[in-house]
Write an enzyme that holds these catalytic residues in place. Structure first.
Site, PDB file in Angstrom:
ATOM      1  N   TYR A  72      50.809 -27.920  35.580  1.00 55.06           N
ATOM      2  CA  TYR A  72      52.143 -28.370  35.174  1.00 55.06           C
ATOM      3  C   TYR A  72      52.099 -29.216  33.900  1.00 55.06           C
ATOM      4  O   TYR A  72      52.663 -30.314  33.861  1.00 55.06           O
ATOM      5  CB  TYR A  72      52.829 -29.166  36.299  1.00 55.06           C
ATOM      6  CG  TYR A  72      52.746 -28.493  37.644  1.00 55.06           C
ATOM      7  CD1 TYR A  72      53.480 -27.336  37.898  1.00 55.06           C
ATOM      8  CD2 TYR A  72      51.919 -28.981  38.640  1.00 55.06           C
ATOM      9  CE1 TYR A  72      53.389 -26.695  39.118  1.00 55.06           C
ATOM     10  CE2 TYR A  72      51.814 -28.347  39.851  1.00 55.06           C
ATOM     11  CZ  TYR A  72      52.543 -27.206  40.087  1.00 55.06           C
ATOM     12  OH  TYR A  72      52.450 -26.569  41.289  1.00 55.06           O
TER      13      TYR A  72
ATOM     14  N   TYR B 249      58.597 -26.498  49.266  1.00 58.14           N
ATOM     15  CA  TYR B 249      57.577 -26.064  48.294  1.00 58.14           C
ATOM     16  C   TYR B 249      56.593 -25.147  49.019  1.00 58.14           C
ATOM     17  O   TYR B 249      56.067 -25.504  50.079  1.00 58.14           O
ATOM     18  CB  TYR B 249      56.828 -27.258  47.675  1.00 58.14           C
ATOM     19  CG  TYR B 249      55.763 -26.780  46.718  1.00 58.14           C
ATOM     20  CD1 TYR B 249      56.114 -26.326  45.449  1.00 58.14           C
ATOM     21  CD2 TYR B 249      54.431 -26.707  47.102  1.00 58.14           C
ATOM     22  CE1 TYR B 249      55.148 -25.818  44.577  1.00 58.14           C
ATOM     23  CE2 TYR B 249      53.456 -26.210  46.229  1.00 58.14           C
ATOM     24  CZ  TYR B 249      53.828 -25.767  44.974  1.00 58.14           C
ATOM     25  OH  TYR B 249      52.876 -25.254  44.120  1.00 58.14           O
TER      26      TYR B 249
HETATM   27  C1  LIG Z   1      53.492 -26.686  51.775  1.00 54.03           C
HETATM   28  C2  LIG Z   1      52.690 -25.989  50.718  1.00 54.03           C
HETATM   29  N1  LIG Z   1      52.665 -24.650  50.698  1.00 54.03           N
HETATM   30  C3  LIG Z   1      51.933 -23.971  49.789  1.00 54.03           C
HETATM   31  C4  LIG Z   1      51.191 -24.632  48.839  1.00 54.03           C
HETATM   32  C5  LIG Z   1      50.393 -23.852  47.823  1.00 54.03           C
HETATM   33  O1  LIG Z   1      49.048 -23.987  48.092  1.00 54.03           O
HETATM   34  P1  LIG Z   1      47.955 -23.694  46.935  1.00 54.03           P
HETATM   35  O2  LIG Z   1      48.164 -24.749  45.900  1.00 54.03           O
HETATM   36  O3  LIG Z   1      46.647 -23.793  47.654  1.00 54.03           O
HETATM   37  O4  LIG Z   1      48.211 -22.331  46.429  1.00 54.03           O
HETATM   38  C6  LIG Z   1      51.213 -26.028  48.820  1.00 54.03           C
HETATM   39  C7  LIG Z   1      50.466 -26.772  47.781  1.00 54.03           C
HETATM   40  O5  LIG Z   1      50.756 -27.904  47.462  1.00 54.03           O
HETATM   41  C8  LIG Z   1      51.971 -26.735  49.786  1.00 54.03           C
HETATM   42  O6  LIG Z   1      52.025 -28.072  49.809  1.00 54.03           O
END
Ligand SMILES: Cc1ncc(COP(=O)(O)O)c(C=O)c1O
Length: 430
Positions: free
Chosen positions: A21, A149
């Site tokens: 980011y 997210y």
């Molecule tokens: C709730 C949630 N789902 C999915 C992800 C994505 O995971 P990654 O960064 O390992 O792709 C994150 C990452 O922060 C997350 O907090």
């Protein structure tokens, strides 16, 4: 090595490496890490920082743990990687058995992927294939809540909060799904589940699944909500016949006080995504787990082939360090540690509430959040924290910590007092 000194390779980094980011033309400062031990990150200039981030929720046992190191060293002499198509290995099977045993009874099937975002993609595919195989080819949409997210790949992004997730920039490329209000729970025990229910009523024939983060919304706002919302959600998903996906990539493996957040609501999803702390933060590995019902649904047309198969699926090194990390967690007094972290965070962060720039302080398990009224200047505040000897990375209006579970009382106190000191002296930029 072609670099003469630290500042030499730091300028190469600035010139050539894209960090998360950030802009390549106007990059934010990066701090060079030389090594990490326990809860401390050592910078190249010798300064040590207490880590308040667990490397984005993952390093729950701290860094350079002898047990996790040994697991990897042992595995590397046996096999570091082998394709999972047509082959299998004990580290993966052992890990699958551990995961099946430690999660809710219906979750019997395990798909290993290489990152959290990819497990979300797999979860979405499972849900769509479940309905497709049963002739319901229109059920291809997801329903989710705002402030969520779920990762940065296009499928994951499509169910992130549309504003935080910058959907506008990717319009026409991102699949369009349905959004309900972010979960809210009221003092009289009611919730705003009705906004989600309305969407289900209107679009039931198109919706394959509801996806959300149970109890704690992470990177989309660090919001907490009540277990009643999840209980009502399970009932209406069954009533409207859609699958329920829980994304516990951030909350899994103890962070909220139970091994998995869904346990606090006594609600079992049809599909569960796990990642981050799965390997104790050592290597990238994540998993999508599901039930017999979903597996049988996907097989209803006779094939049952799940359309996914990453190159590094079930990497043996990652599986073996995950096995060691889970054993370490389960043999530790993690529940007590989390309770102690929680009460210390509640006690020590509450003073921040009095600061005029602070909107709200909230704590759940080993997660402490100070929400400000205005977005912070990440660059200057980051430097202020480093000056205090701590690693805390604020974003937008949020200053938050989720330390390794092994953190000692005095180390945690350094994190909380630094937050207060930095905020009390913080001058919002005009
Ligand atoms: C709730 C949630 N789902 C999915 C992800 C994505 O995971 P990654 O960064 O390992 O792709 C994150 C990452 O922060 C997350 O907090």
């Amino acid at each position: 090595m072609s670099f003469k000194n630290t500042s030499d390779w730091l300028s190469y980094d600035k010139e050539h490496l894209w960090h998360p980011y950030t802009s390549m033309t106007n990059p934010l400062p990066t701090y060079p890490v030389e090594s990490a031990h326990g809860v401390k990150l050592k910078l190249a200039d010798g300064r040590e920082l207490i880590d308040g981030m667990s490397s984005w929720w993952a390093a729950i046992h701290g860094y350079n743990h002898p047990v996790l190191n040994a697991a990897l060293e042992q595995q590397i002499h046996s096999v570091s990687h082998v394709m999972f198509g047509g082959l299998t290995h004990l580290p993966a099977v052992t890990l699958a058995e551990k995961l099946v045993n430690m999660t809710a009874e219906p979750l019997q099937h395990v798909f290993f992927a290489d990152s959290g975002s990819v497990t979300v993609e797999v979860a979405i595919k499972m849900a769509i294939q479940y309905w497709y195989a049963q002739g319901q080819t229109k059920k291809q949409k997801l329903l989710t809540v705002r402030n969520g997210y779920h990762g940065d790949t296009l499928g994951g992004m499509s169910v992130c909060d549309p504003v935080n997730g910058m959907h506008i920039m990717f319009q026409g490329v991102l699949p369009e799904h349905f959004f309900a209000s972010a979960p809210d729970c009221f003092a009289d025990g009611t919730t705003n589940i009705n906004t989600l229910q309305r969407q289900l009523q209107q679009h039931q024939s198109e919706i394959a699944a509801v996806i959300l983060e149970p109890l704690v919304q992470g990177a989309g706002g660090m919001r907490f909500y009540c277990s009643e919302y999840l209980q009502q959600l399970r009932i209406i998903c069954d009533e409207y016949d859609v699958l329920l996906i829980f994304d516990e990539i951030a909350t899994g493996f103890g962070r909220t006080g139970t091994l998995f957040a869904y346990e606090q609501a006594d609600v079992v999803p049809d599909i569960l995504c796990l990642g981050k702390a799965l390997t104790g933060g050592y290597l990238t590995l994540a998993t999508t787990m599901t039930s017999k019902k979903v597996v049988q649904g996907i097989s209803a047309d006779g094939s049952g082939i799940l359309m996914h198969g990453p190159t590094f699926m079930a990497n043996p090194l990652a599986c073996q360090v995950a096995n060691a990390s889970i054993d370490l967690l389960l043999s530790s007094s993690w529940e007590m540690n989390i309770r102690q972290i929680e009460s210390q965070l509640q006690k020590e962060l509450s003073v921040c509430q009095e600061l005029p720039i602070v909107k709200e302080v909230r704590v759940k398990g080993a997660i402490g959040v100070v929400e400000l009224k205005e977005p912070v200047n990440m660059k200057t505040m980051q430097a202020d924290f480093v000056e205090q000897g701590v690693w805390i990375r604020p974003f937008n209006k949020l200053v938050y910590i989720m330390p390794p579970y092994i953190i000692k009382q005095n180390e945690l106190m350094l994190l909380t007092t630094s937050i207060y000191k930095v905020l009390v002296n913080y001058k919002p930029q005009p």
